[in-house]
Design an enzyme around this catalytic site. Structure first.
Site, PDB file in Angstrom:
ATOM      1  N   GLU A 305      -7.670   2.693  -3.153  1.00  0.00           N
ATOM      2  CA  GLU A 305      -9.304   1.762  -3.994  1.00  0.00           C
ATOM      3  C   GLU A 305      -9.971   2.242  -4.605  1.00  0.00           C
ATOM      4  OE1 GLU A 305      -8.453   0.720  -0.973  1.00  0.00           O
ATOM      5  OE2 GLU A 305      -9.516   0.166  -0.206  1.00  0.00           O
ATOM      6  N   HIS A 329      -3.272  -4.746  -5.453  1.00  0.00           N
ATOM      7  CA  HIS A 329      -4.131  -4.874  -4.290  1.00  0.00           C
ATOM      8  C   HIS A 329      -6.074  -3.929  -4.215  1.00  0.00           C
ATOM      9  CE1 HIS A 329      -4.233  -4.315   0.513  1.00  0.00           C
ATOM     10  NE2 HIS A 329      -4.931  -3.414  -0.005  1.00  0.00           N
ATOM     11  N   GLU A 330      -4.590  -2.928  -5.029  1.00  0.00           N
ATOM     12  CA  GLU A 330      -6.359  -1.787  -4.684  1.00  0.00           C
ATOM     13  C   GLU A 330      -7.037  -2.834  -5.549  1.00  0.00           C
ATOM     14  OE1 GLU A 330      -5.906   0.631  -3.091  1.00  0.00           O
ATOM     15  OE2 GLU A 330      -3.364  -0.178  -2.827  1.00  0.00           O
ATOM     16  N   HIS A 333      -9.381  -4.927  -4.374  1.00  0.00           N
ATOM     17  CA  HIS A 333     -10.446  -4.357  -3.555  1.00  0.00           C
ATOM     18  C   HIS A 333     -11.527  -3.194  -4.358  1.00  0.00           C
ATOM     19  CE1 HIS A 333      -9.032  -3.132   0.074  1.00  0.00           C
ATOM     20  NE2 HIS A 333      -7.691  -2.431   0.111  1.00  0.00           N
ATOM     21  N   GLU A 352      -9.016  -5.634   4.628  1.00  0.00           N
ATOM     22  CA  GLU A 352      -7.282  -5.441   4.190  1.00  0.00           C
ATOM     23  C   GLU A 352      -7.173  -6.923   3.829  1.00  0.00           C
ATOM     24  OE1 GLU A 352      -6.398  -3.249   2.176  1.00  0.00           O
ATOM     25  OE2 GLU A 352      -7.758  -1.422   3.179  1.00  0.00           O
ATOM     26  N   ASP A 407      -7.073   5.729  12.197  1.00  0.00           N
ATOM     27  CA  ASP A 407      -6.020   5.690  11.035  1.00  0.00           C
ATOM     28  C   ASP A 407      -4.986   4.944  11.860  1.00  0.00           C
ATOM     29  OD1 ASP A 407      -6.905   6.319   8.615  1.00  0.00           O
ATOM     30  OD2 ASP A 407      -6.292   8.644   9.610  1.00  0.00           O
ATOM     31  N   TYR A 415      -3.908  -6.483   7.219  1.00  0.00           N
ATOM     32  CA  TYR A 415      -3.171  -6.385   6.179  1.00  0.00           C
ATOM     33  C   TYR A 415      -2.862  -8.186   5.805  1.00  0.00           C
ATOM     34  CZ  TYR A 415      -3.918  -2.111   4.335  1.00  0.00           C
ATOM     35  OH  TYR A 415      -3.983  -0.886   4.029  1.00  0.00           O
TER      36      TYR A 415
HETATM   37  N1  BES Z   1      -7.509   0.949   1.437  1.00  0.00           N
HETATM   38  C1  BES Z   1      -5.654   1.430   1.628  1.00  0.00           C
HETATM   39  C2  BES Z   1      -5.012   2.342   2.326  1.00  0.00           C
HETATM   40  C3  BES Z   1      -5.765   2.871   3.581  1.00  0.00           C
HETATM   41  C4  BES Z   1      -5.942   1.741   4.740  1.00  0.00           C
HETATM   42  C5  BES Z   1      -5.599   4.866   3.462  1.00  0.00           C
HETATM   43  C6  BES Z   1      -6.180   2.984   5.766  1.00  0.00           C
HETATM   44  C7  BES Z   1      -6.439   5.312   4.499  1.00  0.00           C
HETATM   45  C8  BES Z   1      -6.267   4.545   5.508  1.00  0.00           C
HETATM   46  C9  BES Z   1      -5.564   0.542   0.495  1.00  0.00           C
HETATM   47  O1  BES Z   1      -6.157  -0.195  -0.439  1.00  0.00           O
HETATM   48  C10 BES Z   1      -3.472   0.056   0.971  1.00  0.00           C
HETATM   49  O2  BES Z   1      -3.648  -0.644   1.688  1.00  0.00           O
HETATM   50  N2  BES Z   1      -2.966   0.427  -0.048  1.00  0.00           N
HETATM   51  C11 BES Z   1      -1.296  -0.015   0.567  1.00  0.00           C
HETATM   52  C12 BES Z   1      -0.919  -0.814  -0.402  1.00  0.00           C
HETATM   53  C13 BES Z   1      -0.841  -2.221  -0.297  1.00  0.00           C
HETATM   54  C14 BES Z   1      -0.011  -2.793  -1.314  1.00  0.00           C
HETATM   55  C15 BES Z   1      -0.922  -2.880   0.510  1.00  0.00           C
HETATM   56  C16 BES Z   1      -0.134   1.359   1.435  1.00  0.00           C
HETATM   57  O3  BES Z   1      -0.989   2.620   0.814  1.00  0.00           O
HETATM   58  O4  BES Z   1       0.307   1.134   1.502  1.00  0.00           O
HETATM   59 ZN    ZN Z   2      -6.411  -2.017   0.633  1.00  0.00          ZN
END
Ligand code: BES
Ligand code: ZN
Length: 634
Positions: A305, A329-330, A333, A352, A407, A415
């Site tokens: 995002e 989703h993005e 954010h 999330e 991470d 989520y």
């Molecule tokens: N902010 C996250 C990606 C993220 C989270 C990167 C933690 C590094 C550490 C992003 O908004 C996200 O949640 N992406 C998901 C997609 C979403 C539709 C669930 C993904 O990348 O799978």
């Molecule tokens: Zn996210």
């Protein structure tokens, strides 16, 4: 002693014992004289060396050059301090694998003096603390540095790894704590900064960032950016390559390699509709433009995002807009995450969980309730499956990540469990009331970084206290501090999925051949449910029937292919072997590739294949994805 307050209330002659939902958070603990104690512990970011309580950075000016031949970013990071330093404390910064060439300080912002710095030995997860002495009156600190070719937040691609095959490409991914691998700064989500940047690239490339930029800039090899709103450092993002732009609407557009531009624009055509729907629910979009950068397939996650410029995997380009909930989703954010930000990575669910909830509301508004229901059912199913194999401590929304890589908190729990919690609040208090509550929450905490305790206090004052009878039905403390799901957690239902199950059962009982099943109107979500619903073990004949009837081995949709390939590995269906190899060597999105490797290594022959495929695929994976897969196959 616990700070939980027992509150007895009387409703219509019935006495209810309520456990106040304030929980054990230090935010509202009282000292013996009644004064509220500062929530020092829950606010402390254990993943940063920064000392913002003493010296706080408020602006970054980045000036750097992308050296593709050495895979290095070289330049200066000039940090403006919040107020002139007192001189008592050094400025503590986060770095990882950075080569620090020189540090300087300035009182007036123009005359700089070289000062000695101290770079500590690296911690496995946090990187190296960089201390720069600041004297009384210092307002700016300038650091000249180089990133490492193995920087955890940067992926350098050879031309062969791009769609066009002619030009190299580079992109960053800073969340959670990777900004420090390409910029020395206070890398904590509690430290919001504005930024400006000047990026030099080879002249035939174009650079883009999560900031204001001119989408019509001619290629000059010299690009300028400005982010005037204070953001957490994990939202600083940069990409450069053979990148073209196409407008999608007044404030939206798409950036990607020229050969993918038309396809991406068609897929993302509903973006402006999504913004309008979200604004109607939660108030104005406050970031000016909303553009999307569609990256090469090695992008290690689905989407990121980055403000004003979402980064997205090309695996959402299914051709039928069926995977654009990722954009919802993005985009969401822009309210939950970028506007109201988690103060520490333990509060990640505030980003999330809220965003997954908002995502579903946007999908419902733009594509209808049945589509939302399907996605919500898939969400809960995925969460339950994932939690079954997960340690209890990781099933907690307010998760303890001390001594760990943040991470590791990137699981389905923040989520989907977070979203179910908010769904229960919505269903309990009613949509009107809950929508108004959320809109007020985004306004109240706009441009702030907040803790779980801050949310709990706001929830109590603005929702629970106004309707105690309803509040009693939502076990807030259990949601936030206990593993698993509360017994009262919502169970989303989908009529469309019930029909899918009818079809699947007819086939499984051999009443209807695969080719005669009523699948013509099925969307991606129905196919995913169909495949997930089948028993784990299928005969070779059954696999063949499905493949012949629906061409699943050849399917281009990355999500459906993922589930089909999982099924194929599990059932040793070798006609899909070549497709599996092609899939794993052409996609780097961790969510799609890791489960396939995990399934492969369950048998000795599978492990051999996994190793062989990984060897070929590895050069195309992001360093983080490569490390994760390595752990699985070795
Ligand atoms: N902010 C996250 C990606 C993220 C989270 C990167 C933690 C590094 C550490 C992003 O908004 C996200 O949640 N992406 C998901 C997609 C979403 C539709 C669930 C993904 O990348 O799978
Ligand atoms: Zn996210």
């Amino acid at each position: 002693m616990s700070s939980k307050a027992l509150v007895r209330i009387f409703v219509g002659g019935m006495s209810l014992l309520l456990i106040s939902c304030q929980g054990d958070s230090p935010a509202r603990q009282q000292s013996s004289d009644g004064a509220v104690i500062k929530p020092a512990d829950s606010r402390r970011d254990v993943h940063s060396y920064a000392n913002p309580e003493q010296v706080r950075v408020r602006h970054l000016d980045l000036d750097c050059e992308l050296l593709f031949d050495r895979r290095v970013i070289r330049g200066t990071s000039t940090l403006t301090l919040d107020k002139a330093a007192s001189g008592e404390h050094a400025l503590q910064l986060d770095t990882r694998e950075l080569k620090i060439l020189r540090t300087e300080t300035s009182a007036d912002g123009s005359a700089f003096t070289i000062v000695p710095f101290k770079l500590d030995a690296p911690d496995k997860y946090l990187g190296s603390r960089l201390s720069v002495p600041v004297s009384a009156g210092t307002t700016k600190v300038r650091i000249e540095y180089e990133s490492s070719p193995s920087a955890s937040g940067v992926q350098w691609l050879d031309p062969s790894q791009t769609a066009g095959k002619k030009h190299p490409y580079v992109f960053t991914q800073s969340q959670a704590i990777h900004a420090r691998s390409w910029i020395p700064l206070q890398d904590s989500p509690a430290v919001r900064i504005t930024y400006t940047a000047r990026i030099r690239t080879p002249i035939e490339l174009r650079a883009v960032m999560s900031a204001e930029q001119d989408s019509n800039t001619a290629r000059s090899g010299d690009y300028k950016f400005n982010m005037p709103q204070p953001i957490p450092p994990y939202l600083i993002a940069l990409a450069a390559g053979d990148i073209a732009f196409k407008s999608l609407g007044e404030r939206t557009g798409v950036y990607t390699e020229p050969s993918m531009l038309e396809k991406a624009a068609r897929e993302l055509a509903d973006t402006e509709k999504m913004i309008v729907a979200t604004e109607k629910l939660y108030g104005p979009y406050r970031w000016g433009r909303y553009d999307i950068l569609v990256l090469p397939p090695s992008f290690p996650i689905g989407g990121m995002e980055n403000p004003r410029l979402t980064f997205a995997t090309p695996t959402i380009l299914a051709g039928d807009k069926s995977l654009v909930s990722l954009i919802a989703h993005e985009l969401a954010h822009s309210w939950s995450g970028n506007l109201v930000t988690n103060a520490t990575w333990s509060d990640f669910w505030l980003n999330e969980g809220f965003t997954t909830y908002l995502e579903r509301r946007i999908v419902e508004a733009v594509y209808g309730r049945p589509r939302e229901e399907m996605e919500a059912v898939l969400g809960r199913q995925g969460l339950e499956k994932e939690m079954a194999g997960m340690e209890a401590r990781d099933q907690i929304l307010h998760v303890d990540l001390a001594g760990r890589d943040p991470d590791e908190g990137f699981t389905g729990v923040p989520y989907e469990k977070g979203a179910l919690f908010l769904r229960q609040l919505e269903e309990t208090f009613g949509r009107d009331r809950f929508d108004a509550f959320l809109k007020g929450y985004f306004d109240h905490f706009a441009f702030q970084s907040i803790t779980t305790a801050d949310f709990e206090a706001y929830l109590k004052a603005n929702l629970q206290d106004s309707a105690p009878v309803l509040a009693a039905r939502v076990p807030v403390t259990e949601w936030i501090t206990k593993p698993g799901l509360p017994a009262s957690a919502p169970r989303p239902q989908s009529d469309a999925f019930a029909r899918v199950e009818t079809q699947a059962n007819a086939w499984l009982k051999a009443e209807t051949p695969a080719s005669k099943l009523q699948t013509r109107q099925w969307t991606t979500q129905e196919w995913l449910h169909f495949l997930n619903f089948l028993p784990k073990e299928l005969t070779r004949d059954q696999m063949q029937q499905l493949d012949q009837a629906f061409g699943l081995t050849k399917i281009g949709n990355a999500e459906i292919a993922h589930v089909w390939l999982l099924t194929s590995i599990r059932n040793k269906y070798d006609p899909a072997d070549a497709r599996l190899e092609e899939y794993l060597t052409s996609i780097g999105r961790q969510k799609l590739i890791k489960p396939l490797y995990e399934e492969l290594v369950k048998t000795p022959e599978g492990r051999q294949r996994a190793k062989m495929i990984f060897e070929k695929a590895r050069p195309g994976y992001h360093p983080i994805a490569a490390a994760a897969v390595e752990k699985i196959v070795k």
